[in-house]
Design an enzyme around this catalytic site. Structure first.
Site, PDB file in Angstrom:
ATOM      1  CG  ASP A   1     -19.056  25.718   6.034  1.00  0.00           C
ATOM      2  OD1 ASP A   1     -18.206  24.921   6.476  1.00  0.00           O
ATOM      3  OD2 ASP A   1     -18.775  26.867   5.622  1.00  0.00           O
TER       4      ASP A   1
ATOM      5  CG  ASP B   1     -15.680  20.523   0.563  1.00  0.00           C
ATOM      6  OD1 ASP B   1     -14.799  21.160  -0.039  1.00  0.00           O
ATOM      7  OD2 ASP B   1     -15.566  20.176   1.759  1.00  0.00           O
TER       8      ASP B   1
ATOM      9  CD  GLU C   1     -11.645  21.402   1.225  1.00  0.00           C
ATOM     10  OE1 GLU C   1     -10.744  21.579   2.067  1.00  0.00           O
ATOM     11  OE2 GLU C   1     -12.840  21.737   1.381  1.00  0.00           O
TER      12      GLU C   1
END
Length: 813
Positions: free
Chosen positions: A40, A131, A133
């Site tokens: 990624d 994503d 986090e």
């Protein structure tokens, strides 16, 4: 990588990780987990196509690319990374870095999809990725309670599903998930992309968050063989392709888990005149499996979208991952549908054409198995010209396969003949579409859409063998407003002007109309500046492969009578060079007033030379193919004729009469044009040609006549001629010159402004694509290269200005 709001996936984790794994493991060149390797990247990695090809060579097979963050950041590298990774052969996907405290999940999901976070069911586009986090700006959980965080993720996930037809994958760590969602088990249907960086790869991805018994992807390091983070898919390459198509949730299990509903790459489908009113229609499928009919109105304008209100005509169509309007499959004059289920079976739905307001179809009939090997199936129209509807299918390796329609279904007959491979390299496209006869030559054509939104047009040829079998080389075509997240639809001729049109659906659900049009094809691509320095010569001529290395060469004479060979490179370099440094291969050629490149005049497989002296004698030089040391590339000259002083122009035209021998055409000052049929017998007693035949008159209007070879791809050599005003004309060879037939079709003007050139060099495939090109040389020695397209004198397809005709089409998928 936390600077400039450019957070890479996992950039916050080393600070907050508390899973007993420490910070990321940074040296993994020799340590990879089992599975399909990938990576990624974000804006921190500046990569070009060559870098991605190296990644592929090193084993990389998929890449997630950062597209957006919050609602005010777009990665400056996304477009190139996303497109180049796909072109290099990797599966690609887009990801969004979430900031749940700045806006709702739906708002960020819409921003993401509108800026690259879409999905295409092509077997190589991965589902959108969230994503989520540790907060790089403040509180770890963004100031949200566990219940609020779960609600935010659900809002994001549902919006992505509604917009793309896919549940987004979720990237996180078990630690963050436990802290910030209360370790909810509510998202087990979303593919899991787990982050864990063990010092010993064999220890695996560790304990997974609640709701997941296995991961789909694992980010196991931030450095290693590939740029960016090091990832692995939990399965095989075949399972990765199934995961990309949406027929598996991934995870490496022995039995893929099918999602519901099965998404469509192209949920808006052109069908032709489905309701029998003489106007082309289209249908669309929603994720719930309902099928909707849009009756065409036959007009498209700012006040008329071109279609009537939607009418539901079916249910249960979510069993299919491909639905095609194939035209009249059964031969009853009514357009039919063909659809593929996720198990690879192919089904026919014959049109009943019972009611103009609400078309119906007969019950589905299975007509094939094993079609799951294809990432895309396209309705090609009548691609081979036998009057029956055909299919094209594309495999993950980029091969293109043709299935000839038979119209016969029953017993062992499944409606299509056995597949035939007709092309390679088609995996560079995200979508391949049969568009109909766009250039109005009676043959079905194709459009290929690239991941970056650029498009290429392939004119169909109906030739099943030889040069340009099936379709002509690609030509760029402008599709205004189309991006890499758009999906194309071929609805037929919506405005009934005789040319098929396109529709484009954006990721945001906007529908755009692109009316088809045709333009005259000059037969040559736009000029490219070539290396200069040609003003040292008095004349140049293309001689084909003079040196026997498989590349087209040029011969040139200079004022001192020397003869020079310019060996071809076979392609143009970045500096514009087409030929290497010339070498002198002869002297005293000033005795010739004209040199002629006839091709292989004596039939021995090597290109020859002809020269005409001031006294009118004609001399033949047999080519040897050897140009080195004492070998000058030709044998001693043999006088083969006299009286040629009556001509002001003599050109080699190849096999102009289709008898397998190279011929000549000559012009007299009075404008009469004469044909000399070659005999391939050339020696001291045989001239190598038959007596002259007068073909035409009034050719004195041209200051240059070129034998250019076969530039319209019909298998016969052609002629290009320039008038003194700079217009360039094309004469297609017919293969039948005689005293009553000129041997060429009527003149077609293909260009203007060509009088800037002192010399034109034709009949040369200088770039190695097997289509002859033209090089124009100016008096100052500069040169321009015009690559042949293989379509001179014809029309080529294009699309005129676009028109927005609808919104809200994201409901289909």
């Amino acid at each position: 990588m936390n600077a400039a709001r450019n957070h890479a996936m996992g950039s916050t984790i080393p600070v907050e990780a508390s899973e007993g794994s420490g910070s990321k493991f940074r040296s993994l060149a020799a340590a990879r987990p089992a599975g399909v390797q990938g990576l990624d990247v974000s804006g921190w990695q500046v990569l070009n196509l060559a870098n991605w090809r190296t990644i592929y060579a090193n084993g990389g097979r998929f890449a997630y690319v950062k597209a957006t963050e919050s609602t005010d950041y777009r990665s400056s590298q996304f477009a190139e990374q996303y497109s180049d990774s796909y072109t290099a052969g990797l599966a690609h996907g887009a990801y969004h870095f979430a900031t749940p405290n700045t806006s709702s999940g739906a708002t960020q999901a819409n921003f993401f999809v509108n800026n690259g976070g879409g999905w295409t069911n092509d077997g190589r586009t991965l589902p959108p990725l969230l994503d989520i986090e540790y907060n790089p700006y403040g509180a770890t959980c963004y100031g949200l309670s566990a219940a609020q965080m779960v609600s935010w993720i659900r809002d994001f996930s549902n919006t992505i599903l509604a917009r793309t037809g896919r549940l987004p994958a979720i990237y996180s760590t078990t630690d963050w998930w436990t802290r910030c969602t209360g370790n909810t088990s509510s998202f087990g249907a979303n593919p899991l992309f787990i982050a864990r960086y063990p010092s010993n790869i064999a220890s695996g991805a560790g304990t997974l968050p609640a709701g997941w018994s296995r991961y789909t992807m694992w980010q196991y390091a931030d450095a290693g063989v590939f740029p960016g983070d090091q990832d692995v898919f939990n399965g095989t390459e075949a399972q990765l392709a199934a995961f990309a198509r949406g027929t598996s949730t991934g995870g490496g299990g022995a039995t893929p888990i099918p999602p519901a509903p099965t998404p469509l790459t192209a949920p808006v489908i052109g069908t032709g005149d489905l309701n029998g009113d003489g106007k082309p229609d289209f249908i669309a499928r929603r994720p719930d499996g309902t099928l909707w009919f849009y009756a065409g109105t036959g007009t498209v304008s700012s006040s008329d979208s071109g279609y009537a209100a939607a009418v539901q005509i079916g249910v249960g169509w979510n069993a299919f991952d491909t639905i095609l309007g194939v035209g009249d499959f059964t031969g009853d004059g009514k357009p039919d549908l063909v659809a593929r289920k996720t198990d690879g079976t192919l089904w026919l739905y014959a049109s009943n054409n019972a009611a103009k307001s609400k078309p119906t179809f007969a019950s589905g009939r299975q007509i094939g198995t094993g079609w799951s090997v294809y990432t895309e199936i396209s309705a090609a129209g009548d691609f081979d010209g036998d009057g029956k509807a055909d299919l094209l299918a594309r495999r993950p390796d980029g091969t293109l396969w043709f299935y000839a329609g038979t119209g016969v279904v029953g017993g062992n007959a499944q409606g299509y003949a056995a597949g035939k491979k007709i092309g390679t390299g088609w995996n560079v496209f995200k979508q391949v579409l049969g568009v109909g006869d766009l250039n109005r030559d009676g043959k079905a054509d194709l459009i290929g859409l690239m991941p970056n939104g650029s498009a290429y047009y392939y004119a169909g040829t109906r030739r099943t063998s030889g040069t340009n079998a099936w379709y002509l080389p690609a030509r760029p075509v402008t599709l205004s407003g189309v991006t890499g997240t758009s999906t194309l639809v071929a609805p037929g001729d919506l405005n009934r002007d005789g040319t098929p049109d396109l529709l484009a659906r954006s990721a945001a659900g906007a529908l755009t109309y692109l009316p088809g049009s045709v333009v005259k094809d000059e037969g040559y691509s736009a000029a490219k500046t070539s290396a200069g320095g040609w003003n040292v010569n008095t004349n140049e001529l293309g001689v084909g492969d003079f040196s026997g290395d498989g590349k087209a060469d040029v011969l040139a004479t200079r004022a001192d009578g020397s003869l020079w060979l310019y060996p071809g490179l076979g392609s143009m370099t970045s500096t514009g060079a087409l030929y290497v440094t010339p070498s002198r291969i002869g002297t005293s050629w000033q005795v010739y007033s004209k040199l002629v490149a006839p091709g292989d005049f004596n039939g021995d497989g090597k290109p020859d030379l002809l020269g005409i002296r001031a006294d009118g004698t004609f001399w033949f030089y047999a080519g040897t193919g050897k140009v080195a040391g004492a070998d000058t590339g030709y044998k001693p000259g043999v006088k083969v004729g006299h009286g040629w002083g009556v001509y002001d122009t003599v050109v080699g035209v190849g096999d102009f009469n289709a008898d397998g021998r190279s011929d000549l055409i000559a012009r007299r000052p009075d404008g009469s044009l004469w044909f000399y049929a070659g005999t391939a017998v050339v020696d001291s007693t045989h001239e190598g040609y038959k007596p002259a035949v007068k073909l035409a008159t009034n050719w004195q209007i041209f200051d240059t006549i070129l034998g250019v070879g076969d530039v319209n791809s019909d298998g016969r050599p052609d002629i290009v001629a320039r008038r003194t005003d700079g217009t360039l004309s094309f004469f297609a060879g017919t293969g039948k010159p005689s005293a009553t037939n000129s041997g060429f079709a009527p003149e077609v003007q293909i260009g203007r402004g060509w009088n800037t050139f002192q010399t034109l060099v034709g009949g040369q495939d200088a770039n190695g694509d097997r289509i002859n090109d033209i090089i124009g040389i100016r008096a100052d020695g500069s040169a321009l290269f015009y690559a042949g397209t293989g379509t001179a004198g014809s029309t080529t397809g294009s699309f005129s200005s676009t028109m927005a005709i609808g919104t809200g089409w994201q409901i289909y998928g």
